[in-house]
Design a protein around this motif. Sequence first.
Motif, mmCIF file in Angstrom:
data_model
loop_
_atom_site.group_PDB
_atom_site.id
_atom_site.type_symbol
_atom_site.label_atom_id
_atom_site.label_comp_id
_atom_site.label_asym_id
_atom_site.label_seq_id
_atom_site.Cartn_x
_atom_site.Cartn_y
_atom_site.Cartn_z
ATOM 1 N N GLY A 36 11.072 17.814 -3.558
ATOM 2 C CA GLY A 36 12.230 16.933 -3.547
ATOM 3 C C GLY A 36 11.838 15.484 -3.310
ATOM 4 O O GLY A 36 10.779 15.188 -2.755
ATOM 5 N N GLU A 37 12.713 14.581 -3.726
ATOM 6 C CA GLU A 37 12.415 13.156 -3.592
ATOM 7 C C GLU A 37 12.698 12.682 -2.172
ATOM 8 O O GLU A 37 13.719 13.010 -1.584
ATOM 9 C CB GLU A 37 13.243 12.350 -4.586
ATOM 10 C CG GLU A 37 12.943 10.857 -4.547
ATOM 11 C CD GLU A 37 13.767 10.053 -5.528
ATOM 12 O OE1 GLU A 37 13.361 9.961 -6.693
ATOM 13 O OE2 GLU A 37 14.836 9.550 -5.121
ATOM 14 N N ILE A 38 11.786 11.892 -1.633
ATOM 15 C CA ILE A 38 11.972 11.250 -0.339
ATOM 16 C C ILE A 38 11.624 9.774 -0.489
ATOM 17 O O ILE A 38 10.841 9.395 -1.364
ATOM 18 C CB ILE A 38 11.106 11.894 0.759
ATOM 19 C CG1 ILE A 38 9.615 11.820 0.369
ATOM 20 C CG2 ILE A 38 11.519 13.316 1.032
ATOM 21 C CD1 ILE A 38 8.684 12.291 1.463
ATOM 22 N N LEU A 39 12.228 8.943 0.331
ATOM 23 C CA LEU A 39 11.969 7.512 0.305
ATOM 24 C C LEU A 39 11.096 7.155 1.501
ATOM 25 O O LEU A 39 11.433 7.456 2.645
ATOM 26 C CB LEU A 39 13.281 6.725 0.339
ATOM 27 C CG LEU A 39 14.201 6.902 -0.875
ATOM 28 C CD1 LEU A 39 15.483 6.105 -0.686
ATOM 29 C CD2 LEU A 39 13.511 6.489 -2.158
ATOM 30 N N VAL A 40 9.963 6.510 1.228
ATOM 31 C CA VAL A 40 9.006 6.130 2.269
ATOM 32 C C VAL A 40 8.954 4.610 2.336
ATOM 33 O O VAL A 40 8.809 3.937 1.311
ATOM 34 C CB VAL A 40 7.611 6.696 1.966
ATOM 35 C CG1 VAL A 40 6.627 6.308 3.056
ATOM 36 C CG2 VAL A 40 7.679 8.218 1.836
ATOM 37 N N ALA A 54 14.025 -6.099 4.686
ATOM 38 C CA ALA A 54 13.352 -6.873 3.646
ATOM 39 C C ALA A 54 12.362 -7.835 4.322
ATOM 40 O O ALA A 54 12.630 -8.340 5.421
ATOM 41 C CB ALA A 54 14.372 -7.651 2.828
ATOM 42 N N PRO A 55 11.144 -8.047 3.720
ATOM 43 C CA PRO A 55 10.737 -7.655 2.370
ATOM 44 C C PRO A 55 10.083 -6.281 2.269
ATOM 45 O O PRO A 55 9.356 -6.031 1.303
ATOM 46 C CB PRO A 55 9.738 -8.740 2.019
ATOM 47 C CG PRO A 55 9.071 -9.048 3.322
ATOM 48 C CD PRO A 55 10.144 -8.919 4.363
ATOM 49 N N SER A 56 10.246 -5.409 3.246
ATOM 50 C CA SER A 56 9.745 -4.050 3.103
ATOM 51 C C SER A 56 10.464 -3.373 1.934
ATOM 52 O O SER A 56 11.592 -3.723 1.601
ATOM 53 C CB SER A 56 9.973 -3.258 4.390
ATOM 54 O OG SER A 56 9.239 -3.822 5.459
ATOM 55 N N VAL A 57 9.781 -2.402 1.330
ATOM 56 C CA VAL A 57 10.350 -1.706 0.176
ATOM 57 C C VAL A 57 10.372 -0.218 0.459
ATOM 58 O O VAL A 57 9.737 0.282 1.395
ATOM 59 C CB VAL A 57 9.540 -1.988 -1.109
ATOM 60 C CG1 VAL A 57 9.575 -3.464 -1.468
ATOM 61 C CG2 VAL A 57 8.101 -1.488 -0.970
ATOM 62 N N LEU A 58 11.123 0.498 -0.372
ATOM 63 C CA LEU A 58 11.202 1.949 -0.306
ATOM 64 C C LEU A 58 10.569 2.511 -1.572
ATOM 65 O O LEU A 58 10.943 2.147 -2.685
ATOM 66 C CB LEU A 58 12.658 2.405 -0.188
ATOM 67 C CG LEU A 58 13.406 1.924 1.056
ATOM 68 C CD1 LEU A 58 14.880 2.310 0.967
ATOM 69 C CD2 LEU A 58 12.788 2.504 2.317
ATOM 70 N N VAL A 59 9.598 3.393 -1.402
ATOM 71 C CA VAL A 59 8.879 3.996 -2.518
ATOM 72 C C VAL A 59 9.229 5.478 -2.557
ATOM 73 O O VAL A 59 9.206 6.161 -1.526
ATOM 74 C CB VAL A 59 7.361 3.805 -2.386
ATOM 75 C CG1 VAL A 59 6.633 4.455 -3.551
ATOM 76 C CG2 VAL A 59 7.026 2.323 -2.323
ATOM 77 N N ALA A 60 9.579 5.961 -3.739
ATOM 78 C CA ALA A 60 9.978 7.367 -3.896
ATOM 79 C C ALA A 60 8.741 8.250 -3.946
ATOM 80 O O ALA A 60 7.852 8.050 -4.776
ATOM 81 C CB ALA A 60 10.802 7.546 -5.166
ATOM 82 N N GLY A 61 8.679 9.209 -3.032
ATOM 83 C CA GLY A 61 7.594 10.192 -3.019
ATOM 84 C C GLY A 61 8.166 11.596 -3.130
ATOM 85 O O GLY A 61 9.368 11.787 -3.348
ATOM 86 N N LEU A 62 7.305 12.593 -2.988
ATOM 87 C CA LEU A 62 7.716 13.982 -3.097
ATOM 88 C C LEU A 62 7.396 14.704 -1.798
ATOM 89 O O LEU A 62 6.283 14.574 -1.261
ATOM 90 C CB LEU A 62 6.993 14.677 -4.265
ATOM 91 C CG LEU A 62 7.248 14.096 -5.661
ATOM 92 C CD1 LEU A 62 6.401 14.835 -6.696
ATOM 93 C CD2 LEU A 62 8.717 14.194 -6.030
ATOM 94 N N SER A 71 0.838 -1.195 0.000
ATOM 95 C CA SER A 71 0.000 0.000 0.000
ATOM 96 C C SER A 71 0.873 1.245 0.000
ATOM 97 O O SER A 71 1.800 1.368 0.813
ATOM 98 C CB SER A 71 -0.917 0.009 1.228
ATOM 99 O OG SER A 71 -1.638 1.232 1.302
ATOM 100 N N VAL A 72 0.600 2.168 -0.952
ATOM 101 C CA VAL A 72 1.353 3.426 -1.042
ATOM 102 C C VAL A 72 0.450 4.596 -0.690
ATOM 103 O O VAL A 72 0.706 5.732 -1.093
ATOM 104 C CB VAL A 72 1.963 3.594 -2.446
ATOM 105 C CG1 VAL A 72 2.987 2.518 -2.726
ATOM 106 C CG2 VAL A 72 0.874 3.559 -3.528
ATOM 107 N N GLU A 73 -0.608 4.307 0.067
ATOM 108 C CA GLU A 73 -1.571 5.340 0.441
ATOM 109 C C GLU A 73 -0.916 6.469 1.222
ATOM 110 O O GLU A 73 -1.290 7.642 1.087
ATOM 111 C CB GLU A 73 -2.693 4.705 1.260
ATOM 112 C CG GLU A 73 -3.758 5.670 1.741
ATOM 113 C CD GLU A 73 -4.813 4.978 2.577
ATOM 114 O OE1 GLU A 73 -5.638 5.683 3.181
ATOM 115 O OE2 GLU A 73 -4.806 3.727 2.624
ATOM 116 N N HIS A 74 0.095 6.159 2.032
ATOM 117 C CA HIS A 74 0.726 7.163 2.885
ATOM 118 C C HIS A 74 1.935 7.823 2.224
ATOM 119 O O HIS A 74 2.606 8.646 2.859
ATOM 120 C CB HIS A 74 1.158 6.524 4.196
ATOM 121 C CG HIS A 74 2.153 5.406 4.011
ATOM 122 N ND1 HIS A 74 1.836 4.211 3.410
ATOM 123 C CD2 HIS A 74 3.472 5.320 4.342
ATOM 124 C CE1 HIS A 74 2.901 3.435 3.386
ATOM 125 N NE2 HIS A 74 3.907 4.083 3.945
#
Length: 588
Positions: free
Chosen positions: A419-423, A406-414, A384-387
């Motif tokens: 600027g780019e942040i990793l969530v 792992a297995p958590s992932v990092l999703v690039a947001g703004l 889920s990338v809701e947040h």
Amino acid sequence: MPKLTEGQHRYLMEVADALRSAPRGSKQEIVGRACEFLGWSRDRVYRGLREVGWTSRRRRRQDRGNSVVTVEEARVVANLIHESTRQNGKRLLSFRDAIDIAFANGRIETYASPATFARVMREAGFHPDQLATPAPHVSMRSMHANHVWQFDVSICVLYRLTTGGLQVMEEKEFYKNKPHNLKRIENQRVLRYLVTDHFSGAFYLEYFQAAGEDQETLFKFLMSAFAERPHPNDPFHGVPSTLVWDAGSANQSYMIRNLLDRLQVEHIAHEPGNPRAKGQVERTHDIVERHFEGRLYMMRIESIEELNEKAHAWMRHFNSKRQHSRTKKTRYGLWQTIREDQLRICPPLELCRELLQTKPVQRKVASDLSVSFAVQGWGQATYSVEHVPGVRVGEQVDVSVNPYRAPSVLVAGLDENGGEILVECDPVQRDEAGFRLDSPVYGEGFHSVGDTDTDTHRKALAREAYGAETNREVERARAKREPAFQGSIDPISYLEADELPSYMRRKGTALDVPNPAAALEVQPLTHIEAMKRLAVKLERPIKPEENQAIRRAFPDGVPEDSLGAVVDWLSGGAGPPTGKRPSSLKAV
């Protein structure tokens, strides 16, 4: 100057009296006789006279402080000397040569002594000695252990012999004027890899045999420095938040930078020629050379492994026992103050090796604000990338594995500044039926997904279009079919006002199309349908006898084009209805 005897003191008092009353031009002769009588130098006689209270009372020159050399001329000469100075500080051009060159080329008009030029340069602040001083610098601060590390590579005093073992490089054999000797052993040189923790000063070093720096050796060293070592007296480990180093080819290679990016390490390369940017590690190199490598002259080292074994033993003792001049504590002692959230444990070596070539993968955001991603060793999962700020349904986002969880992932947001942040996003958990555990249950409540920025813009634009304060007012306006923008925008009138081009009428050819009605057989109306239509036309019900007469006249149904004649007959017209379609009907 030795203390004056009583006789010397009385004699110098007499000489001082003679100098005070002597006419102009004769004082030098009096001083000369005193030098000859006492056997002293002229300078020593003057010092003795000043000791007995004599002063020359020489009038100050009115032009004192002025010079025949201008500041601009001195600046030209200073620049010539400065540009000819090598990086090691050696001046290749003397003051006299620089003055001669500047004068011969018409850059200066005054030909004075080097001392005069040097005095003007120093007073103006650009004497070569002043220019050679280091530029002011700002001392940087780190917040905690493992916040900032500094990294550097240097050459050890040892090199590997072709016959086996390690040998100290003697300066008389490998000094700078014998480059052929250095060339001969360049593949046998031993490099010292060193990293320091800026906060505590703790350091880790390791020796490698290589002709130069390369990314394979750098990867091995970083893995050794990051990993928790089994020795009980060596607590220093973990992945730093920031790594400061130079812009060497190995440091800036794609694979190494990609590894550090995936490990969430900010790597900063300082400007070339500015070693002070990582002055701590440079200073630690000097400590290693003097305190450890200085002992190698008294030992026989047979292998790199043996060298590292002895170096690590010395390293642990130095970090544990020697007090740091800045912190007044031992290096390992201060490093031990690190908190749990500040100590990032390095992932396994196999995963780090994969991260060397792993790049973020783009995934499309589904309508429920989720993405699908497969982590090696864990399989495919939904996240889920809701947040995650800035995500939009139907658009692509960069996804990469979180090496620490792992297995958590990092999703690039703004972030709010673009600027780019990793969530970090965890896999969605499902029950045995395949439903998401975070989904609402029927009858127990509902859950709406938060608005994305696209949803926010969509609703804001709708409120502006209908002049509404809330989204519910927008819905009511649309239900009433109210025009958007309160009808203030006319989307048609400007089309009529535009001047359109005139077009020439074009001739055409008529099509020879047969009459479709001639081939079309129209089905008659049923008796019931005919009675309904006649009742409407007559505005009264049809009588039974009329119904029977119509059925006799039209046993197969009433043609639609005969309804008019039947209405005329029933209204008292001249002709009775028949099953035929004559142009006129006769009365019964």
